[in-house]
Design an enzyme around this catalytic site. Structure first.
Site, PDB file in Angstrom:
ATOM      1  N   ILE A 245      61.367  41.840  25.438  1.00 51.29           N
ATOM      2  CA  ILE A 245      61.216  41.076  24.197  1.00 51.29           C
ATOM      3  C   ILE A 245      59.825  41.430  23.679  1.00 51.29           C
ATOM      4  O   ILE A 245      58.823  40.988  24.237  1.00 51.29           O
ATOM      5  CB  ILE A 245      61.351  39.566  24.433  1.00 51.29           C
ATOM      6  CG1 ILE A 245      62.752  39.231  24.948  1.00 51.29           C
ATOM      7  CG2 ILE A 245      61.062  38.792  23.149  1.00 51.29           C
ATOM      8  CD1 ILE A 245      62.966  37.768  25.257  1.00 51.29           C
ATOM      9  N   PRO A 246      59.734  42.264  22.645  1.00 56.91           N
ATOM     10  CA  PRO A 246      58.459  42.909  22.273  1.00 56.91           C
ATOM     11  C   PRO A 246      57.476  42.026  21.519  1.00 56.91           C
ATOM     12  O   PRO A 246      57.161  42.254  20.347  1.00 56.91           O
ATOM     13  CB  PRO A 246      58.923  44.089  21.418  1.00 56.91           C
ATOM     14  CG  PRO A 246      60.175  43.596  20.758  1.00 56.91           C
ATOM     15  CD  PRO A 246      60.851  42.727  21.788  1.00 56.91           C
ATOM     16  N   CYS A 247      56.939  41.019  22.208  1.00 58.02           N
ATOM     17  CA  CYS A 247      55.952  40.156  21.567  1.00 58.02           C
ATOM     18  C   CYS A 247      54.654  40.914  21.276  1.00 58.02           C
ATOM     19  O   CYS A 247      53.839  40.458  20.470  1.00 58.02           O
ATOM     20  CB  CYS A 247      55.671  38.924  22.416  1.00 58.02           C
ATOM     21  SG  CYS A 247      55.210  39.273  24.127  1.00 58.02           S
ATOM     22  N   HIS A 248      54.489  42.080  21.908  1.00 59.57           N
ATOM     23  CA  HIS A 248      53.282  42.878  21.654  1.00 59.57           C
ATOM     24  C   HIS A 248      53.287  43.501  20.260  1.00 59.57           C
ATOM     25  O   HIS A 248      52.263  43.993  19.798  1.00 59.57           O
ATOM     26  CB  HIS A 248      53.151  43.992  22.708  1.00 59.57           C
ATOM     27  CG  HIS A 248      54.318  44.930  22.749  1.00 59.57           C
ATOM     28  ND1 HIS A 248      55.491  44.630  23.419  1.00 59.57           N
ATOM     29  CD2 HIS A 248      54.509  46.154  22.190  1.00 59.57           C
ATOM     30  CE1 HIS A 248      56.340  45.637  23.288  1.00 59.57           C
ATOM     31  NE2 HIS A 248      55.765  46.568  22.547  1.00 59.57           N
ATOM     32  N   ARG A 249      54.427  43.466  19.561  1.00 57.65           N
ATOM     33  CA  ARG A 249      54.517  44.052  18.219  1.00 57.65           C
ATOM     34  C   ARG A 249      54.130  43.070  17.121  1.00 57.65           C
ATOM     35  O   ARG A 249      54.264  43.376  15.938  1.00 57.65           O
ATOM     36  CB  ARG A 249      55.941  44.568  17.968  1.00 57.65           C
ATOM     37  CG  ARG A 249      56.335  45.719  18.888  1.00 57.65           C
ATOM     38  CD  ARG A 249      57.773  46.166  18.692  1.00 57.65           C
ATOM     39  NE  ARG A 249      58.171  47.114  19.737  1.00 57.65           N
ATOM     40  CZ  ARG A 249      59.426  47.445  20.014  1.00 57.65           C
ATOM     41  NH1 ARG A 249      60.416  46.911  19.303  1.00 57.65           N
ATOM     42  NH2 ARG A 249      59.695  48.300  20.983  1.00 57.65           N
TER      43      ARG A 249
END
Length: 288
Positions: A245-249
């Site tokens: 789940i790409p919360c880094h984006r």
């Protein structure tokens, strides 16, 4: 804040306090709105903007937190917990747990006693990690260099679950993402413990293309909660599955990358790595 914003904030704060003090009566929307001197429609819209969830959902979360306390501390039965919480029966309590916690009341009360969790350690371009799965899907992925601490943090989530160190197929499919093999993304299944609002936020993160970025405000608008940027940030910060789940984006509207649960340097590295991979794929396309 403007004078009107202060008035609105106080109304919502009073409504939240009313719900917390009267959740055992399971008050309907009309009753709660009446306390704020607003129509149900206007009140629900304002509450959702300020709290990041609807009054009904907030009432459910409040009821569930109380039920969890009774189940865990008082070792009450399901019917007793449902009665004390103001729910009509144990079936409603069961439904709330499945919908919000991702587990049954019995699983929660027993600290995950009925859960069989497989876990393994792996290397990635961003450091060592631990990945864990149940039969339903990936339930945990965290960057951690210290294997003992990584396992300790996992066990703290479900202290009574059964743990087996085993790299199963679910984990293998998830780890392919670090090998530039995105053909198996559809095979990645997740077993997440979350509220509806968190799931909405996490689902929106999955729609951000690799190599691209979004902002907290854009995510809030995308889930039709334009005034809930802060609540969106909290949901993003509670993501239990790193990278998948790409919360880094998600970055700040100012352009600053902002914080990251697993370290701002790792977030910067992820963003750069994905940008480079995306550019490489673009360069390999036939040029017109």
């Amino acid at each position: 804040m403007s004078t009107q914003e202060i008035i609105d904030y106080r109304r919502i704060a009073e409504a939240i306090e009313y719900i917390r003090n009267n959740f055992k009566n399971q008050p309907p929307l009309e009753k709660i709105a009446e306390k704020s001197n607003l129509s149900p429609f206007h009140f629900q819209r304002m509450f959702s903007e300020w709290a990041g969830t609807t009054p009904k959902k907030f009432l459910q979360y409040t009821s569930l937190e109380y039920a969890k306390k009774i189940l865990k501390v008082n070792q009450a039965s399901l019917s007793e917990a449902a009665f004390e919480t103001g729910l009509s029966g144990s079936s409603r309590l069961h439904d709330l747990f499945i919908k919000i916690e991702g587990m049954t009341p019995a699983e929660y009360r027993n600290g995950g006693q009925d859960l069989d969790i497989h876990y393994s350690f792996a290397e990635s371009p961003f450091g060592n990690l631990i990945v864990a799965s149940t039969k339903r899907g990936i339930c945990h992925l965290s960057f951690q260099e210290d294997e003992k601490k990584a396992l300790h943090d996992l066990i703290n989530k479900f202290p009574n679950a059964s743990y087996t160190r085993n790299l199963d197929l679910l984990q293998q499919n998830a780890l392919f993402i670090f090998q530039n093999d995105w053909t198996k993304l559809h095979e990645i299944r997740l077993h997440l413990k979350a509220t509806d609002f968190q799931l909405k936020v996490w689902e929106s993160l999955l729609k951000i293309p690799m190599g691209q970025l979004s902002t907290y405000g854009a995510i809030a608008k995308g889930i039709e909660r334009p005034g809930a940027s802060r609540a969106v940030g909290t949901a993003i910060g509670s993501n239990p599955v790193a990278f998948l789940i790409p919360c880094h984006r998600v970055i700040q509207s100012s352009g600053s990358f902002g914080g990251y649960m697993w370290g701002p340097l790792r977030k910067t590295a992820m963003i750069g790595w994905e940008a480079a991979k995306t550019q490489k794929q673009y360069d390999l396309l036939p040029q017109k």
